[in-house]
Write a protein that holds these residues in place. Structure first.
Motif, PDB file in Angstrom:
ATOM      1  N   MET A  49       6.027  -2.842  54.851  1.00  0.00           N
ATOM      2  CA  MET A  49       5.077  -3.619  54.058  1.00  0.00           C
ATOM      3  C   MET A  49       3.735  -3.761  54.760  1.00  0.00           C
ATOM      4  SD  MET A  49       6.274  -4.175  51.168  1.00  0.00           S
ATOM      5  CE  MET A  49       5.063  -5.316  50.562  1.00  0.00           C
ATOM      6  N   TYR A  50       3.716  -3.680  56.083  1.00  0.00           N
ATOM      7  CA  TYR A  50       2.442  -3.833  56.810  1.00  0.00           C
ATOM      8  C   TYR A  50       1.453  -2.742  56.409  1.00  0.00           C
ATOM      9  CZ  TYR A  50      -0.939  -4.026  60.586  1.00  0.00           C
ATOM     10  OH  TYR A  50      -2.097  -4.096  61.285  1.00  0.00           O
ATOM     11  N   LEU A  51       1.903  -1.489  56.404  1.00  0.00           N
ATOM     12  CA  LEU A  51       1.017  -0.380  56.050  1.00  0.00           C
ATOM     13  C   LEU A  51       0.624  -0.460  54.580  1.00  0.00           C
ATOM     14  CD1 LEU A  51      -0.386   2.117  57.127  1.00  0.00           C
ATOM     15  CD2 LEU A  51       1.650   3.427  56.580  1.00  0.00           C
ATOM     16  N   HIS A  52       1.556  -0.842  53.727  1.00  0.00           N
ATOM     17  CA  HIS A  52       1.244  -0.974  52.300  1.00  0.00           C
ATOM     18  C   HIS A  52       0.188  -2.052  52.076  1.00  0.00           C
ATOM     19  CE1 HIS A  52       1.735  -1.164  47.982  1.00  0.00           C
ATOM     20  NE2 HIS A  52       1.876  -2.478  48.108  1.00  0.00           N
ATOM     21  N   GLU A  53       0.343  -3.185  52.724  1.00  0.00           N
ATOM     22  CA  GLU A  53      -0.622  -4.275  52.561  1.00  0.00           C
ATOM     23  C   GLU A  53      -1.983  -3.908  53.149  1.00  0.00           C
ATOM     24  OE1 GLU A  53      -0.458  -7.059  50.798  1.00  0.00           O
ATOM     25  OE2 GLU A  53       1.493  -6.331  50.125  1.00  0.00           O
ATOM     26  N   LEU A  54      -1.993  -3.154  54.243  1.00  0.00           N
ATOM     27  CA  LEU A  54      -3.258  -2.709  54.831  1.00  0.00           C
ATOM     28  C   LEU A  54      -4.015  -1.815  53.854  1.00  0.00           C
ATOM     29  CD1 LEU A  54      -5.048  -2.605  57.411  1.00  0.00           C
ATOM     30  CD2 LEU A  54      -3.804  -0.518  58.007  1.00  0.00           C
ATOM     31  N   MET A  55      -3.315  -0.884  53.222  1.00  0.00           N
ATOM     32  CA  MET A  55      -3.956   0.001  52.249  1.00  0.00           C
ATOM     33  C   MET A  55      -4.394  -0.792  51.013  1.00  0.00           C
ATOM     34  SD  MET A  55      -4.060   2.808  53.710  1.00  0.00           S
ATOM     35  CE  MET A  55      -3.285   3.549  55.126  1.00  0.00           C
ATOM     36  N   HIS A  56      -3.581  -1.762  50.615  1.00  0.00           N
ATOM     37  CA  HIS A  56      -3.917  -2.587  49.453  1.00  0.00           C
ATOM     38  C   HIS A  56      -5.190  -3.386  49.713  1.00  0.00           C
ATOM     39  CE1 HIS A  56      -3.324  -6.129  46.721  1.00  0.00           C
ATOM     40  NE2 HIS A  56      -3.207  -5.117  45.881  1.00  0.00           N
ATOM     41  N   ASP A  57      -5.306  -3.959  50.891  1.00  0.00           N
ATOM     42  CA  ASP A  57      -6.509  -4.705  51.245  1.00  0.00           C
ATOM     43  C   ASP A  57      -7.714  -3.777  51.354  1.00  0.00           C
ATOM     44  OD1 ASP A  57      -4.985  -6.961  51.256  1.00  0.00           O
ATOM     45  OD2 ASP A  57      -4.804  -7.081  53.444  1.00  0.00           O
ATOM     46  N   GLY A  58      -7.484  -2.548  51.809  1.00  0.00           N
ATOM     47  CA  GLY A  58      -8.570  -1.571  51.871  1.00  0.00           C
ATOM     48  C   GLY A  58      -9.096  -1.215  50.494  1.00  0.00           C
ATOM     49  N   ARG A  59      -8.197  -1.150  49.514  1.00  0.00           N
ATOM     50  CA  ARG A  59      -8.643  -0.886  48.140  1.00  0.00           C
ATOM     51  C   ARG A  59      -9.521  -2.025  47.639  1.00  0.00           C
ATOM     52  NH1 ARG A  59      -3.742   1.796  47.914  1.00  0.00           N
ATOM     53  NH2 ARG A  59      -2.446   0.019  47.356  1.00  0.00           N
ATOM     54  N   HIS A  60      -9.119  -3.259  47.914  1.00  0.00           N
ATOM     55  CA  HIS A  60      -9.945  -4.395  47.504  1.00  0.00           C
ATOM     56  C   HIS A  60     -11.292  -4.381  48.212  1.00  0.00           C
ATOM     57  CE1 HIS A  60      -7.249  -6.556  44.885  1.00  0.00           C
ATOM     58  NE2 HIS A  60      -6.258  -6.435  45.770  1.00  0.00           N
ATOM     59  N   LEU A  61     -11.288  -4.042  49.480  1.00  0.00           N
ATOM     60  CA  LEU A  61     -12.526  -4.012  50.257  1.00  0.00           C
ATOM     61  C   LEU A  61     -13.507  -2.981  49.714  1.00  0.00           C
ATOM     62  CD1 LEU A  61     -14.034  -5.036  52.799  1.00  0.00           C
ATOM     63  CD2 LEU A  61     -12.972  -3.135  54.029  1.00  0.00           C
ATOM     64  N   LEU A  62     -12.989  -1.818  49.288  1.00  0.00           N
ATOM     65  CA  LEU A  62     -13.850  -0.752  48.764  1.00  0.00           C
ATOM     66  C   LEU A  62     -14.153  -0.887  47.279  1.00  0.00           C
ATOM     67  CD1 LEU A  62     -12.247   2.274  50.631  1.00  0.00           C
ATOM     68  CD2 LEU A  62     -14.423   1.149  51.136  1.00  0.00           C
ATOM     69  N   GLY A  63     -13.525  -1.837  46.626  1.00  0.00           N
ATOM     70  CA  GLY A  63     -13.785  -2.037  45.207  1.00  0.00           C
ATOM     71  C   GLY A  63     -13.044  -1.068  44.313  1.00  0.00           C
ATOM     72  N   VAL A  64     -11.969  -0.439  44.834  1.00  0.00           N
ATOM     73  CA  VAL A  64     -11.167   0.490  44.042  1.00  0.00           C
ATOM     74  C   VAL A  64     -10.158  -0.333  43.241  1.00  0.00           C
ATOM     75  CG1 VAL A  64      -9.530   2.407  44.154  1.00  0.00           C
ATOM     76  CG2 VAL A  64     -11.436   2.308  45.753  1.00  0.00           C
ATOM     77  N   PRO A  65     -10.085  -0.131  41.921  1.00  0.00           N
ATOM     78  CA  PRO A  65      -9.103  -0.907  41.155  1.00  0.00           C
ATOM     79  C   PRO A  65      -7.678  -0.520  41.529  1.00  0.00           C
ATOM     80  CG  PRO A  65     -10.136   0.756  39.775  1.00  0.00           C
ATOM     81  CD  PRO A  65     -10.844   0.774  41.100  1.00  0.00           C
ATOM     82  N   CYS A  66      -6.833  -1.507  41.731  1.00  0.00           N
ATOM     83  CA  CYS A  66      -5.465  -1.216  42.135  1.00  0.00           C
ATOM     84  C   CYS A  66      -4.433  -1.951  41.301  1.00  0.00           C
ATOM     85  CB  CYS A  66      -5.260  -1.500  43.624  1.00  0.00           C
ATOM     86  SG  CYS A  66      -5.585  -3.189  44.080  1.00  0.00           S
TER      87      CYS A  66
END
Length: 67
Positions: A49-66
């Motif tokens: 879950m750590y890697l998944h959450e890191l990528m999820h937060d990166g999507r929010h940071l870049l403004g990519v809809p997830c």
């Protein structure tokens, strides 16, 4: 009077092969990272879950809809 023999200067490449290889490698790594952050949606990052959450937060940071 005989003409003096002139030599032509050697043509040097505009970009060195080492620099080109480094730029291509860096570009490939950045494209892979952009894929993981923007489009992965957890397919590759199922290791925890750590890697998944890191990528999820990166999507929010870049403004990519997830979601």
């Amino acid at each position: 009077m005989p003409k003096a023999h002139t030599t032509k200067p050697l043509a040097l490449p505009a970009v060195s092969p080492r620099l080109l290889a480094t730029a291509a490698g860096f570009t490939g790594i950045m494209l892979l990272l952009a894929y993981l952050v923007a489009f992965d949606q957890g397919a590759i990052s199922q290791s925890g879950m750590y890697l998944h959450e890191l990528m999820h937060d990166g999507r929010h940071l870049l403004g990519v809809p997830c979601h």
